[in-house]
Design an enzyme around this catalytic site. Structure first.
Site, PDB file in Angstrom:
ATOM      1  N   LYS A  66       0.840  -1.202   0.000  1.00 50.96           N
ATOM      2  CA  LYS A  66       0.000   0.000   0.000  1.00 50.96           C
ATOM      3  C   LYS A  66       0.877   1.255   0.000  1.00 50.96           C
ATOM      4  O   LYS A  66       0.615   2.210  -0.737  1.00 50.96           O
ATOM      5  CB  LYS A  66      -0.930  -0.003   1.225  1.00 50.96           C
ATOM      6  CG  LYS A  66      -2.052  -1.025   1.098  1.00 50.96           C
ATOM      7  CD  LYS A  66      -2.827  -1.239   2.398  1.00 50.96           C
ATOM      8  CE  LYS A  66      -3.858  -2.356   2.200  1.00 50.96           C
ATOM      9  NZ  LYS A  66      -4.561  -2.731   3.437  1.00 50.96           N
TER      10      LYS A  66
ATOM     11  N   GLN B 247      -5.507  -1.863   9.700  1.00 57.69           N
ATOM     12  CA  GLN B 247      -5.164  -3.115   9.033  1.00 57.69           C
ATOM     13  C   GLN B 247      -5.703  -4.296   9.829  1.00 57.69           C
ATOM     14  O   GLN B 247      -5.496  -4.384  11.043  1.00 57.69           O
ATOM     15  CB  GLN B 247      -3.639  -3.207   8.864  1.00 57.69           C
ATOM     16  CG  GLN B 247      -3.176  -4.376   8.029  1.00 57.69           C
ATOM     17  CD  GLN B 247      -3.628  -4.309   6.566  1.00 57.69           C
ATOM     18  OE1 GLN B 247      -3.762  -3.228   5.993  1.00 57.69           O
ATOM     19  NE2 GLN B 247      -3.874  -5.462   5.970  1.00 57.69           N
TER      20      GLN B 247
ATOM     21  N   ASP C   7     -11.500   2.347   3.612  1.00 54.41           N
ATOM     22  CA  ASP C   7     -11.755   0.910   3.418  1.00 54.41           C
ATOM     23  C   ASP C   7     -13.249   0.644   3.207  1.00 54.41           C
ATOM     24  O   ASP C   7     -13.619  -0.441   2.762  1.00 54.41           O
ATOM     25  CB  ASP C   7     -11.321   0.129   4.674  1.00 54.41           C
ATOM     26  CG  ASP C   7     -10.013  -0.631   4.474  1.00 54.41           C
ATOM     27  OD1 ASP C   7      -9.683  -0.970   3.324  1.00 54.41           O
ATOM     28  OD2 ASP C   7      -9.338  -0.884   5.482  1.00 54.41           O
TER      29      ASP C   7
HETATM   30  N1  GUN Z   1      -6.657  -7.190   5.722  1.00 50.92           N
HETATM   31  C1  GUN Z   1      -6.795  -7.913   4.593  1.00 50.92           C
HETATM   32  N2  GUN Z   1      -7.383  -7.178   3.643  1.00 50.92           N
HETATM   33  C2  GUN Z   1      -7.632  -5.969   4.180  1.00 50.92           C
HETATM   34  C3  GUN Z   1      -8.224  -4.769   3.671  1.00 50.92           C
HETATM   35  O1  GUN Z   1      -8.669  -4.667   2.524  1.00 50.92           O
HETATM   36  N3  GUN Z   1      -8.270  -3.731   4.542  1.00 50.92           N
HETATM   37  C4  GUN Z   1      -7.813  -3.831   5.816  1.00 50.92           C
HETATM   38  N4  GUN Z   1      -7.929  -2.771   6.591  1.00 50.92           N
HETATM   39  N5  GUN Z   1      -7.264  -4.917   6.302  1.00 50.92           N
HETATM   40  C5  GUN Z   1      -7.173  -5.983   5.485  1.00 50.92           C
END
Ligand code: GUN
Length: 284
Positions: free
Chosen positions: A53, A97, A120
Protein backbone atom coordinates in the site's frame (compact mmCIF):
# COMPACT_ATOMS: atom_id res chain seq x y z
CA UNK A 1 -11.58 -23.56 -24.16
CA UNK A 2 -8.69 -21.79 -22.45
CA UNK A 3 -9.60 -18.74 -20.43
CA UNK A 4 -8.30 -15.28 -21.01
CA UNK A 5 -6.17 -14.44 -18.00
CA UNK A 6 -7.09 -11.09 -16.51
CA UNK A 7 -3.95 -9.13 -15.67
CA UNK A 8 -4.98 -7.23 -12.55
CA UNK A 9 -1.51 -5.82 -12.14
CA UNK A 10 -1.64 -4.13 -15.55
CA UNK A 11 -5.18 -2.82 -15.03
CA UNK A 12 -4.22 -1.43 -11.61
CA UNK A 13 -1.16 0.23 -13.13
CA UNK A 14 -3.30 1.91 -15.79
CA UNK A 15 -5.79 3.16 -13.22
CA UNK A 16 -3.02 4.52 -10.98
CA UNK A 17 -1.65 6.50 -13.93
CA UNK A 18 -5.12 8.02 -14.48
CA UNK A 19 -5.54 8.89 -10.83
CA UNK A 20 -2.15 10.51 -10.67
CA UNK A 21 -3.69 13.37 -12.64
CA UNK A 22 -6.30 13.85 -9.92
CA UNK A 23 -3.54 13.85 -7.31
CA UNK A 24 -1.52 16.38 -9.33
CA UNK A 25 -4.59 18.66 -9.53
CA UNK A 26 -4.99 18.50 -5.75
CA UNK A 27 -1.31 19.09 -5.15
CA UNK A 28 -1.42 22.15 -7.40
CA UNK A 29 -3.95 23.51 -4.88
CA UNK A 30 -1.60 22.72 -1.99
CA UNK A 31 -3.41 19.53 -0.92
CA UNK A 32 -1.50 16.26 -0.74
CA UNK A 33 -3.88 13.36 -0.16
CA UNK A 34 -2.72 11.55 2.97
CA UNK A 35 -3.36 7.97 4.07
CA UNK A 36 -2.49 6.47 7.44
CA UNK A 37 -2.45 2.73 8.03
CA UNK A 38 -2.89 1.72 11.66
CA UNK A 39 -1.00 -1.53 12.18
CA UNK A 40 -1.38 -3.31 15.50
CA UNK A 41 1.10 -6.07 16.27
CA UNK A 42 3.37 -7.90 13.88
CA UNK A 43 1.25 -10.14 11.65
CA UNK A 44 3.68 -10.97 8.78
CA UNK A 45 0.98 -11.02 6.07
CA UNK A 46 -0.24 -7.59 7.21
CA UNK A 47 3.31 -6.26 7.01
CA UNK A 48 3.47 -7.30 3.32
CA UNK A 49 0.08 -5.71 2.53
CA UNK A 50 1.08 -2.50 4.27
CA UNK A 51 4.34 -2.30 2.32
CA UNK A 52 2.42 -2.75 -0.97
CA UNK A 53 0.00 0.00 0.00
CA UNK A 54 2.83 2.41 0.88
CA UNK A 55 4.60 1.73 -2.44
CA UNK A 56 1.43 2.35 -4.44
CA UNK A 57 0.79 5.61 -2.56
CA UNK A 58 4.30 6.83 -3.29
CA UNK A 59 3.94 6.04 -6.99
CA UNK A 60 0.80 8.16 -7.31
CA UNK A 61 2.04 11.05 -5.14
CA UNK A 62 0.02 10.42 -1.99
CA UNK A 63 1.64 10.81 1.38
CA UNK A 64 1.30 7.69 3.48
CA UNK A 65 2.48 6.60 6.86
CA UNK A 66 2.10 3.65 9.17
CA UNK A 67 1.05 4.12 12.78
CA UNK A 68 2.41 1.09 14.61
CA UNK A 69 0.93 -0.03 17.90
CA UNK A 70 2.20 -2.93 20.00
CA UNK A 71 0.40 -6.30 19.81
CA UNK A 72 -0.74 -5.93 23.42
CA UNK A 73 -2.03 -2.36 23.07
CA UNK A 74 -5.26 -1.61 24.94
CA UNK A 75 -8.50 -0.72 23.23
CA UNK A 76 -8.25 2.71 24.89
CA UNK A 77 -4.89 3.46 23.28
CA UNK A 78 -6.11 2.24 19.89
CA UNK A 79 -9.15 4.51 20.18
CA UNK A 80 -6.98 7.45 21.32
CA UNK A 81 -4.83 6.96 18.21
CA UNK A 82 -7.90 6.83 15.94
CA UNK A 83 -9.39 9.95 17.54
CA UNK A 84 -6.16 11.86 16.97
CA UNK A 85 -6.07 10.78 13.31
CA UNK A 86 -9.77 11.59 12.84
CA UNK A 87 -9.02 15.17 13.93
CA UNK A 88 -5.87 15.69 11.85
CA UNK A 89 -6.78 17.75 8.76
CA UNK A 90 -3.69 16.57 6.85
CA UNK A 91 -5.04 13.03 6.87
CA UNK A 92 -7.79 12.17 4.41
CA UNK A 93 -7.91 8.39 4.74
CA UNK A 94 -7.40 6.04 7.68
CA UNK A 95 -7.42 2.27 7.60
CA UNK A 96 -7.06 -0.17 10.46
CA UNK A 97 -5.16 -3.12 9.03
CA UNK A 98 -6.97 -6.38 9.76
CA UNK A 99 -6.78 -8.79 11.44
CA UNK A 100 -6.39 -7.15 14.83
CA UNK A 101 -4.98 -9.18 17.74
CA UNK A 102 -7.78 -11.28 19.29
CA UNK A 103 -8.19 -9.13 22.41
CA UNK A 104 -9.32 -6.18 20.27
CA UNK A 105 -12.82 -6.02 18.78
CA UNK A 106 -12.34 -5.11 15.09
CA UNK A 107 -15.97 -4.08 14.54
CA UNK A 108 -15.80 -1.62 17.44
CA UNK A 109 -12.52 -0.17 16.22
CA UNK A 110 -13.87 0.34 12.71
CA UNK A 111 -16.88 2.25 14.08
CA UNK A 112 -14.46 4.65 15.79
CA UNK A 113 -13.19 5.90 12.41
CA UNK A 114 -14.51 9.18 11.01
CA UNK A 115 -16.94 8.06 8.29
CA UNK A 116 -15.50 10.57 5.81
CA UNK A 117 -11.99 9.11 6.31
CA UNK A 118 -13.05 5.44 6.21
CA UNK A 119 -11.42 4.68 2.85
CA UNK A 120 -11.76 0.91 3.42
CA UNK A 121 -15.54 1.43 3.46
CA UNK A 122 -15.94 -0.85 6.49
CA UNK A 123 -17.79 1.59 8.78
CA UNK A 124 -21.44 0.61 9.15
CA UNK A 125 -22.48 4.01 7.73
CA UNK A 126 -20.57 3.28 4.53
CA UNK A 127 -21.84 -0.31 4.35
CA UNK A 128 -25.38 0.95 4.98
CA UNK A 129 -25.04 3.54 2.22
CA UNK A 130 -24.13 0.69 -0.13
CA UNK A 131 -27.21 -1.29 0.94
CA UNK A 132 -29.31 1.79 0.18
CA UNK A 133 -27.78 2.15 -3.32
CA UNK A 134 -26.19 5.45 -2.33
CA UNK A 135 -22.55 4.37 -2.06
CA UNK A 136 -20.00 6.62 -0.38
CA UNK A 137 -16.85 4.61 0.30
CA UNK A 138 -17.12 1.09 -1.10
CA UNK A 139 -14.85 -1.70 0.22
CA UNK A 140 -11.78 -1.88 -2.00
CA UNK A 141 -11.70 -5.56 -2.98
CA UNK A 142 -15.27 -5.87 -4.28
CA UNK A 143 -14.93 -2.47 -5.94
CA UNK A 144 -11.75 -3.68 -7.63
CA UNK A 145 -13.58 -6.78 -8.87
CA UNK A 146 -16.26 -4.57 -10.48
CA UNK A 147 -13.55 -2.52 -12.20
CA UNK A 148 -11.93 -5.71 -13.52
CA UNK A 149 -15.26 -6.90 -14.95
CA UNK A 150 -15.77 -3.52 -16.58
CA UNK A 151 -12.27 -3.39 -17.97
CA UNK A 152 -12.69 -6.84 -19.54
CA UNK A 153 -16.06 -5.90 -21.05
CA UNK A 154 -17.83 -8.62 -19.07
CA UNK A 155 -21.57 -7.89 -19.01
CA UNK A 156 -23.20 -7.96 -15.59
CA UNK A 157 -26.81 -6.94 -16.16
CA UNK A 158 -29.21 -9.85 -16.33
CA UNK A 159 -26.49 -12.43 -15.74
CA UNK A 160 -26.21 -15.04 -13.06
CA UNK A 161 -23.56 -14.28 -10.47
CA UNK A 162 -22.45 -16.49 -7.60
CA UNK A 163 -20.37 -15.13 -4.72
CA UNK A 164 -18.66 -17.71 -2.52
CA UNK A 165 -17.98 -16.09 0.86
CA UNK A 166 -20.12 -13.91 3.10
CA UNK A 167 -17.67 -11.64 4.90
CA UNK A 168 -18.56 -8.02 5.52
CA UNK A 169 -15.43 -6.87 3.72
CA UNK A 170 -15.76 -8.91 0.52
CA UNK A 171 -18.67 -11.34 0.06
CA UNK A 172 -21.58 -9.22 1.26
CA UNK A 173 -20.54 -5.93 -0.39
CA UNK A 174 -19.64 -7.87 -3.56
CA UNK A 175 -23.16 -9.27 -3.71
CA UNK A 176 -24.62 -5.77 -3.21
CA UNK A 177 -22.49 -4.30 -6.02
CA UNK A 178 -23.54 -7.08 -8.41
CA UNK A 179 -27.22 -6.63 -7.46
CA UNK A 180 -26.89 -2.88 -8.05
CA UNK A 181 -25.73 -3.72 -11.58
CA UNK A 182 -28.77 -5.97 -12.07
CA UNK A 183 -27.13 -9.37 -11.87
CA UNK A 184 -29.09 -12.21 -10.29
CA UNK A 185 -26.94 -13.06 -7.30
CA UNK A 186 -26.56 -16.13 -5.10
CA UNK A 187 -24.30 -16.01 -2.05
CA UNK A 188 -22.74 -19.32 -0.97
CA UNK A 189 -20.46 -19.95 2.00
CA UNK A 190 -18.70 -22.58 4.06
CA UNK A 191 -21.97 -24.22 5.14
CA UNK A 192 -23.41 -24.46 1.61
CA UNK A 193 -23.90 -28.15 0.79
CA UNK A 194 -22.90 -29.21 -2.74
CA UNK A 195 -21.30 -25.91 -3.68
CA UNK A 196 -20.87 -27.03 -7.30
CA UNK A 197 -24.62 -27.14 -7.79
CA UNK A 198 -24.60 -23.34 -7.46
CA UNK A 199 -21.24 -22.44 -8.99
CA UNK A 200 -22.00 -24.39 -12.20
CA UNK A 201 -24.83 -21.95 -12.83
CA UNK A 202 -22.68 -18.84 -12.60
CA UNK A 203 -21.84 -16.62 -15.56
CA UNK A 204 -19.78 -14.61 -13.06
CA UNK A 205 -18.19 -16.50 -10.18
CA UNK A 206 -16.45 -14.56 -7.40
CA UNK A 207 -14.68 -16.77 -4.87
CA UNK A 208 -13.67 -15.24 -1.54
CA UNK A 209 -13.72 -18.15 0.87
CA UNK A 210 -10.10 -18.31 2.03
CA UNK A 211 -9.78 -22.02 1.17
CA UNK A 212 -7.11 -22.99 -1.34
CA UNK A 213 -8.39 -24.97 -4.33
CA UNK A 214 -12.02 -24.91 -3.14
CA UNK A 215 -13.37 -24.40 -6.66
CA UNK A 216 -12.22 -26.83 -9.34
CA UNK A 217 -12.72 -26.78 -13.09
CA UNK A 218 -15.67 -29.14 -13.05
CA UNK A 219 -17.54 -26.71 -10.77
CA UNK A 220 -17.35 -23.95 -13.37
CA UNK A 221 -19.78 -23.18 -16.21
CA UNK A 222 -18.04 -23.22 -19.60
CA UNK A 223 -17.11 -19.67 -20.55
CA UNK A 224 -17.75 -18.15 -17.09
CA UNK A 225 -15.80 -15.20 -15.69
CA UNK A 226 -13.99 -16.54 -12.63
CA UNK A 227 -12.67 -14.00 -10.14
CA UNK A 228 -10.45 -15.46 -7.44
CA UNK A 229 -10.19 -13.24 -4.36
CA UNK A 230 -8.40 -15.85 -2.21
CA UNK A 231 -4.79 -15.34 -1.18
CA UNK A 232 -3.60 -18.43 0.69
CA UNK A 233 -0.07 -19.20 1.77
CA UNK A 234 0.60 -22.92 1.11
CA UNK A 235 2.90 -25.04 3.32
CA UNK A 236 5.61 -24.80 0.60
CA UNK A 237 5.49 -20.99 0.89
CA UNK A 238 3.76 -20.41 -2.46
CA UNK A 239 0.64 -18.28 -2.82
CA UNK A 240 -2.55 -19.86 -4.10
CA UNK A 241 -6.09 -18.68 -4.66
CA UNK A 242 -9.36 -20.35 -3.77
CA UNK A 243 -9.70 -21.61 -7.35
CA UNK A 244 -7.69 -24.52 -8.73
CA UNK A 245 -6.17 -22.48 -11.53
CA UNK A 246 -5.10 -25.15 -14.03
CA UNK A 247 -8.41 -27.02 -14.20
CA UNK A 248 -10.42 -23.78 -14.00
CA UNK A 249 -8.66 -22.07 -16.88
CA UNK A 250 -9.68 -24.93 -19.18
CA UNK A 251 -13.39 -24.24 -18.45
CA UNK A 252 -13.63 -20.49 -17.84
CA UNK A 253 -13.86 -17.68 -20.38
CA UNK A 254 -11.93 -15.28 -18.14
CA UNK A 255 -9.97 -15.95 -14.98
CA UNK A 256 -7.87 -13.94 -12.54
CA UNK A 257 -4.53 -15.40 -11.40
CA UNK A 258 -3.17 -15.38 -7.83
CA UNK A 259 -1.01 -13.43 -7.37
CA UNK A 260 -1.51 -10.66 -9.92
CA UNK A 261 -5.31 -10.66 -10.22
CA UNK A 262 -7.53 -9.06 -7.61
CA UNK A 263 -4.77 -8.16 -5.11
CA UNK A 264 -3.29 -5.22 -7.03
CA UNK A 265 -6.81 -3.92 -7.68
CA UNK A 266 -7.57 -3.78 -3.94
CA UNK A 267 -4.57 -1.53 -3.44
CA UNK A 268 -5.52 0.61 -6.46
CA UNK A 269 -9.04 1.12 -5.08
CA UNK A 270 -7.63 2.20 -1.73
CA UNK A 271 -5.71 4.91 -3.57
CA UNK A 272 -8.86 5.92 -5.46
CA UNK A 273 -10.90 6.15 -2.25
CA UNK A 274 -8.18 8.22 -0.56
CA UNK A 275 -8.02 10.63 -3.51
CA UNK A 276 -11.82 10.88 -3.43
CA UNK A 277 -11.71 11.62 0.31
CA UNK A 278 -9.20 14.43 -0.29
CA UNK A 279 -11.31 15.84 -3.14
CA UNK A 280 -14.41 15.83 -0.95
CA UNK A 281 -12.46 17.49 1.84
CA UNK A 282 -11.24 20.18 -0.56
CA UNK A 283 -14.79 20.80 -1.77
CA UNK A 284 -15.69 21.56 1.86
N1 GUN B 1 -6.66 -7.19 5.72
C1 GUN B 1 -6.80 -7.91 4.59
N2 GUN B 1 -7.38 -7.18 3.64
C2 GUN B 1 -7.63 -5.97 4.18
C3 GUN B 1 -8.22 -4.77 3.67
O1 GUN B 1 -8.67 -4.67 2.52
N3 GUN B 1 -8.27 -3.73 4.54
C4 GUN B 1 -7.81 -3.83 5.82
N4 GUN B 1 -7.93 -2.77 6.59
N5 GUN B 1 -7.26 -4.92 6.30
C5 GUN B 1 -7.17 -5.98 5.48
Amino acid sequence: MTARIIDGKAVAQKLRAEWKQRVDALRARGITPGLVVVLVGDNPASAVYVRNKAAACAEVGLSSSVRRLPADCSEASLFACLTELNRDPRIHGIIVQLPLPPHLDAARALQALAVEKDVDGFHWCNLGALVEDRPRFVPCTPLGVMHLLGHEGIAVEGRTAVVVGRSSIVGKPQALLLIARSATVTVCHSRTPDLGRFTRDADILVVAAGRPGLVTGEMIKAGAAVIDVGINRLPDGKLAGDVEFESARRRAGHITPVPGGVGPMTVAMLIANTVTAAERGAAG
